[in-house]
Design an enzyme around this catalytic site. Structure first.
Site, PDB file in Angstrom:
ATOM      1  N   GLN A 186       0.845  -1.139   0.128  1.00 17.74           N
ATOM      2  CA  GLN A 186      -0.054  -0.115  -0.173  1.00 17.74           C
ATOM      3  C   GLN A 186       0.962   1.129  -0.123  1.00 17.74           C
ATOM      4  O   GLN A 186       2.015   1.189   0.215  1.00 17.74           O
ATOM      5  CB  GLN A 186      -0.959  -0.208   1.114  1.00 17.74           C
ATOM      6  CG  GLN A 186      -2.233  -0.722   0.961  1.00 17.74           C
ATOM      7  CD  GLN A 186      -3.395  -0.379   1.985  1.00 17.74           C
ATOM      8  OE1 GLN A 186      -3.128  -0.112   3.258  1.00 17.74           O
ATOM      9  NE2 GLN A 186      -4.841  -0.373   1.581  1.00 17.74           N
ATOM     10  N   ASP A 272      -9.384   2.530  -3.519  1.00 19.25           N
ATOM     11  CA  ASP A 272     -10.139   1.397  -4.267  1.00 19.25           C
ATOM     12  C   ASP A 272     -11.515   1.495  -4.021  1.00 19.25           C
ATOM     13  O   ASP A 272     -12.115   1.258  -3.045  1.00 19.25           O
ATOM     14  CB  ASP A 272      -9.537  -0.048  -4.016  1.00 19.25           C
ATOM     15  CG  ASP A 272      -9.605  -0.326  -2.590  1.00 19.25           C
ATOM     16  OD1 ASP A 272      -9.031   0.509  -1.885  1.00 19.25           O
ATOM     17  OD2 ASP A 272      -9.434  -1.607  -2.236  1.00 19.25           O
ATOM     18  N   GLU A 444     -15.916   5.177   8.726  1.00 14.69           N
ATOM     19  CA  GLU A 444     -14.872   5.141   7.447  1.00 14.69           C
ATOM     20  C   GLU A 444     -14.517   6.322   6.571  1.00 14.69           C
ATOM     21  O   GLU A 444     -13.591   6.727   6.463  1.00 14.69           O
ATOM     22  CB  GLU A 444     -14.817   3.809   6.973  1.00 14.69           C
ATOM     23  CG  GLU A 444     -13.960   3.534   5.542  1.00 14.69           C
ATOM     24  CD  GLU A 444     -14.257   2.365   4.527  1.00 14.69           C
ATOM     25  OE1 GLU A 444     -13.532   1.936   4.259  1.00 14.69           O
ATOM     26  OE2 GLU A 444     -15.659   2.038   4.609  1.00 14.69           O
TER      27      GLU A 444
END
Length: 507
Positions: A186, A272, A444
């Site tokens: 990542q 993503d 989130e």
């Protein structure tokens, strides 16, 4: 003491058998995913067998699945322990108390279970929450910001040790500590993490090894000799196990399995998914991630090169970022499509990385800031992109904690735009506070355009917890205050008699 701990840990790992679940369970895995036994493709990736090993379970499945009375759901629940998703709501906590006190509830260790998809690590770590039952690489930096404010220095040190261990053993820091993430990393924030507790010198060897991973496996040499980097995934020929049916359906629509590598590479980016990777922002099957040299990735690698005292490489990268990723027409940094040999011209908050990491000139920084104020600023903070048609989660109207933090930090150092940074900070925190007051949760992601609406988009429902949101909120709350003035909530929180937990186990 830590050396002995690592020796014992390594001996345990040598006796533990684990692998990615799509490899362990073969056609059983595919059947579970294609028949959508679980609403979330990730659920079956995280199961653990009850008694039998994978080969025995597979043999049993092959013997029974043609029987008229065979029930796949019963078979799975009889043979596997299904992971739970835990939501914690507290009616009396303030948002500040919630962020501090949630760390113990998000802290995990791996249990060295045979045939678990976990990549075992030697020390404790913090997970984001919800469906995310493992740590995630770039999330951890923003989580650490909050852990510092909660005085959880040992926990930060443990996570740094975990990452160093993975670099030494796997060769890089995986997307998360699951075997199905092993083929990708990542955004490389490890060098920035080591700065948080002044541990950079301790991890120079691991930082060098991480750098070699990115340069050996993710670099592209351009016509003028410049070297820039892209996202990729070494396990590029198959669907992502954690999004198996979604990837298969996209490949079917595209009539080409080459799309798998682009989907996996976008997962490595952390974005993503987003219109920045798409040829047609309305159509995920047009994803071309590996054709793109991302501006944020290359800024992070510039920082890593400076950290490793690779001054020549850093200067060459800085010049290449200016040449290929700055647009005079847009007065903005964008990604570069090295196949088409032109900028993508997608306007995203990734443009703030060169400002944050001191790559942009003063004039460039001010022009980026002007565009952010004009195009990105909304009632709840800043939108991720200005896409008008995408339904992906890393697009308008969503805002994400890491990008709010980077925008805030970048603008504080941009002459004439410090107040814009403060405005973003104030609006983002106000949105966090509003949603927390309504739900008792930190989320989130958030809808920063319509602050009365929940965020959406993407492959799964919006998750709560939430590691990086908590971390950024605490950092913004206490910013410009001495860290010694922050409150340490972790100790003895479970002895506080007035606290009532409502823990809902969601299958």
């Amino acid at each position: 003491m830590k050396t002995l701990h690592l020796v014992v840990f390594h001996l345990i790992i040598l006796s533990t058998i684990s692998q990615s679940p799509d490899q362990l369970y073969d056609e059983l895995f595919r059947a579970v995913q294609i028949q959508r036994l679980f609403s979330d493709s990730k659920t079956f990736c995280d199961v653990v067998p009850r008694k039998l090993g994978p080969n025995q379970i597979l043999d049993l499945y092959r013997q029974e699945y043609n029987n008229q009375t065979f029930n796949l759901t019963s078979f799975i629940f009889n043979n596997f322990i299904i992971p739970n998703t835990t939501t914690i709501v507290h009616e009396k906590w303030t948002i500040e108390q919630h962020c501090h006190r949630l760390w113990p509830l998000l802290t995990r260790t791996t249990n060295h279970e045979n045939f678990s998809s976990f990549i075992d690590v030697p020390y404790q770590f913090v997970v984001p929450g919800g469906r995310f039952r493992e740590f995630y690489y770039w999330d951890t930096y923003f989580t650490m910001l909050g852990l510092i404010r909660s005085k959880e220095i040992q926990l930060i040190d443990n996570m740094l040790e975990n990452f160093a261990y993975l670099i030494r053993t796997v060769g890089h820091i995986p997307n998360g500590n699951r075997y199905y993430y092993e083929g990708r990393s990542q955004p490389p924030f490890f060098s920035l993490m080591t700065e948080l507790t002044s541990k950079t010198d301790k991890y120079k060897d691991e930082l060098e090894k991480e750098y070699q991973f990115w340069m050996n496996k993710r670099s592209i040499k351009l016509d003028d000799g410049s070297i820039l980097n892209r996202y990729y995934d070494d396990l590029n020929a198959r669907p992502r196990p954690e999004a198996y049916i979604e990837d298969v359906e996209i490949a079917h629509k595209k009539n080409n399995t080459d799309v798998y590598v682009h989907l996996r590479a976008a997962a490595e980016s952390g974005w993503d998914f987003s219109s920045r990777w798409l040829e047609d922002e309305k159509d995920l099957s047009t994803i071309i991630t590996t054709n793109i040299l991302p501006v944020d990735l290359n800024c992070l690698l510039y920082h890593l090169e400076l950290t490793l005292n690779k001054k020549s490489q850093a200067e060459n990268r800085r010049r290449a970022i200016h040449k290929y990723m700055w647009s005079d027409d847009l007065q903005f940094f964008t990604d570069y499509n090295f196949i088409q040999k032109k900028p993508t011209n997608r306007l995203t908050l990734a443009a703030l990385y060169p400002v944050w990491l001191d790559i942009a000139t003063k004039n460039q920084a001010q022009n980026v800031a002007r565009q952010v104020e004009s195009l990105f600023l909304r009632d709840g903070g800043v939108v991720t992109t200005i896409s008008n048609q995408s339904t992906q989660q890393w697009d308008n109207p969503n805002g994400w904690a890491p990008l709010q933090y980077i925008a805030y930090r970048a603008l504080l150092k941009t002459p004439g735009y410090e107040s814009l940074g403060e405005t973003i900070r104030r609006r983002w925190m106000a949105l966090n506070e509003k949603v927390f007051q309504d739900t008792g949760k930190m989320m989130e992601k958030y809808d920063v355009v319509n602050i009365n609406k929940s965020a959406g988009g993407g492959e799964y429902k919006t998750q709560d917890g939430f590691g990086w949101t908590n971390g950024v909120y605490l950092e913004m709350l206490y910013d410009q205050q001495p860290i010694s003035n922050t409150v340490h909530y972790r100790k003895n929180i479970f002895q506080i008699s007035s606290l009532i937990f409502f823990i809902f186990i969601l299958q």
